[in-house]
Design an enzyme around this catalytic site. Structure first.
Site, PDB file in Angstrom:
ATOM      1  N   CYS A   1       1.021  -1.268  -0.001  1.00  0.00           N
ATOM      2  CA  CYS A   1      -0.093   0.233  -0.036  1.00  0.00           C
ATOM      3  C   CYS A   1       0.991   1.206   0.293  1.00  0.00           C
ATOM      4  CB  CYS A   1      -1.040   0.019   1.295  1.00  0.00           C
ATOM      5  SG  CYS A   1      -1.628  -1.217   1.256  1.00  0.00           S
TER       6      CYS A   1
ATOM      7  N   HIS B   1      -4.271   6.865   1.123  1.00  0.00           N
ATOM      8  CA  HIS B   1      -4.082   5.610   0.538  1.00  0.00           C
ATOM      9  C   HIS B   1      -5.325   4.839   0.824  1.00  0.00           C
ATOM     10  CE1 HIS B   1      -4.116   1.224   0.177  1.00  0.00           C
ATOM     11  NE2 HIS B   1      -4.081   0.751   1.431  1.00  0.00           N
TER      12      HIS B   1
ATOM     13  N   ASN C   1      -9.801  -0.958  -2.007  1.00  0.00           N
ATOM     14  CA  ASN C   1      -8.432  -1.123  -1.527  1.00  0.00           C
ATOM     15  C   ASN C   1      -7.631  -1.432  -2.796  1.00  0.00           C
ATOM     16  OD1 ASN C   1      -5.979  -1.344  -1.025  1.00  0.00           O
ATOM     17  ND2 ASN C   1      -6.280  -1.500   1.380  1.00  0.00           N
TER      18      ASN C   1
END
Ligand code: ACO
Length: 336
Positions: free
Chosen positions: A115, A263, A293
């Site tokens: 990430c 993020h 995500n």
């Protein structure tokens, strides 16, 4: 010393929309649980048979970013590609982009920081540009999660979260030191590596023949594992720390943030940070509702959408921040 400035942004997501209701046909889950815990309404997953792979999606995003940058592909001096889901175990997708774009034989670097991958990639690009080594660097974040998720009830706490997509940015040299990437801040804590990981023993530690011979349908190690609550608790702390670190480095205050692009891990994490920093809804950009995500792709996709929607203006202080598997985390403070 030069500064680096983002001069082009682009993103690509597959057409195929998968809603929470679609997932409830595959596993024991429901729209209310997913929205309440994560904020996600739908995500994009490549359709079986699609030409899209991590590198192909990265190339699609990169083409848009290069066109918007107004430079020729042959002016790209270096490629940085961040992903946790490369097409091949090796080589990494950076070289596939070099080939697909038909760029001369420039260097291509692959970043494996999940990430935080895009922020790590942006930082690498920024250092190369600041020192004068390169003028234009292409940074890509791309993920194809859907082919590697456990889409049964066993995997539901992970598989409902992740989506496919790619984003890209072209960073370019500027001699105006008051503009562009002011600073980047990178961290890791390998002690927690196994809390969010795909732990299947790789070729580096075991003979593939043995893995295949012993393969057991109940073996979960070939799917990502996540200790969700532990990740959540660490994420909110590290996000806050690394944003403050960036602000302090530049003598800025939380009041100076024009827009925060976190993020897209979980809407609840972003809301926690928003509250902690006293930001209003217009100052935090979220699109996890639409895409889930997308790991290394989430910041460049969100940054591109925020820019396309006119939410980022000349002179704005833009803060990027990420936390993820590793654990790794980082931030970037940008004067647009
Ligand atoms: N649908 C329905 N029920 C579910 C689902 C689902 N998809 N998933 C889990 N449950 C159940 C569990 O089985 C559990 O049931 P039980 O109480 O009967 O045992 C219950 O829901 C609660 O499960 P928890 O895991 O405790 O739920 P939690 O509130 O922690 O939410 C979540 C889980 C959303 C994963 C959360 O912990 C989270 O967002 N963590 C952070 C994840 C993250 O930010 N990752 C970012 C980094 S990603 C990267 O770097 C690659």
């Amino acid at each position: 010393m030069y500064n680096s400035k983002i001069i082009g942004l682009g993103y690509y997501v597959p057409d195929h929309v998968v809603s929470n209701d679609d997932l409830s046909k595959l596993m024991d889950t429901n729209d209310a649980w997913i929205q309440e815990r994560t904020g996600i309404k739908e995500r994009r997953w490549v359709k079986p048979g699609s030409e899209d792979t991590t590198s192909v999606m990265g190339v699609k995003a990169a083409k848009i970013a290069i066109e918007r940058a107004g430079i020729d592909k042959d002016e790209i001096d270096f490629i940085v590609f961040a992903t946790l889901s490369p097409d091949y175990y090796f080589p990494g997708p950076g070289v596939q982009v070099q080939e697909a774009l038909g760029i001369k034989t420039v260097g291509a670097l692959d970043v494996r920081n999940q990430c935080s991958g895009f922020i790590y990639g942006l930082s690498v690009a920024d250092q190369f540009i600041k020192t004068g080594m390169y003028k234009n660097v292409l940074v890509i974040g791309s993920e194809l999660h859907s082919k590697g998720l456990d889409k049964t009830t066993r995997g539901r706490s992970v598989s409902v979260i992740f989506g496919d997509g790619a984003g890209a940015a072209v960073l370019s040299r500027t001699e105006d030191n008051s503009k562009g990437v002011l600073s980047t801040h990178l961290h890791s804590e390998g002690e927690h590596a196994k809390e969010l990981a795909l732990t299947a023993p790789g070729m580096g530690t075991r003979w593939v023949d043995d893995i295949l011979r012993e393969n057991d349908p109940k073996d979960e190690s070939y799917f990502p594992h996540m200790n969700g609550q532990f990740v959540f608790k660490n994420a909110v702390v590290r996000f806050s720390e690394v944003i403050m670190e960036g602000l302090m480095k530049n003598n800025l205050d939380k009041k100076d943030i024009d827009i925060l692009i976190p993020h897209q891990a979980n809407l609840r994490i972003a809301q926690f940070i928003q509250k902690k920093f006293g930001l209003n809804d217009d100052q935090v950009f979220n699109n996890i509702m639409k895409y889930g995500n997308t790991t290394a792709a989430s910041i460049p996709i969100a940054l591109t959408e925020a820019w396309e929607q006119g939410k980022i203006k000349e002179g704005d202080t833009v803060v990027l921040a990420a936390f993820g598997s590793g654990f790794t985390w980082g931030s970037a403070i940008i004067k647009w």
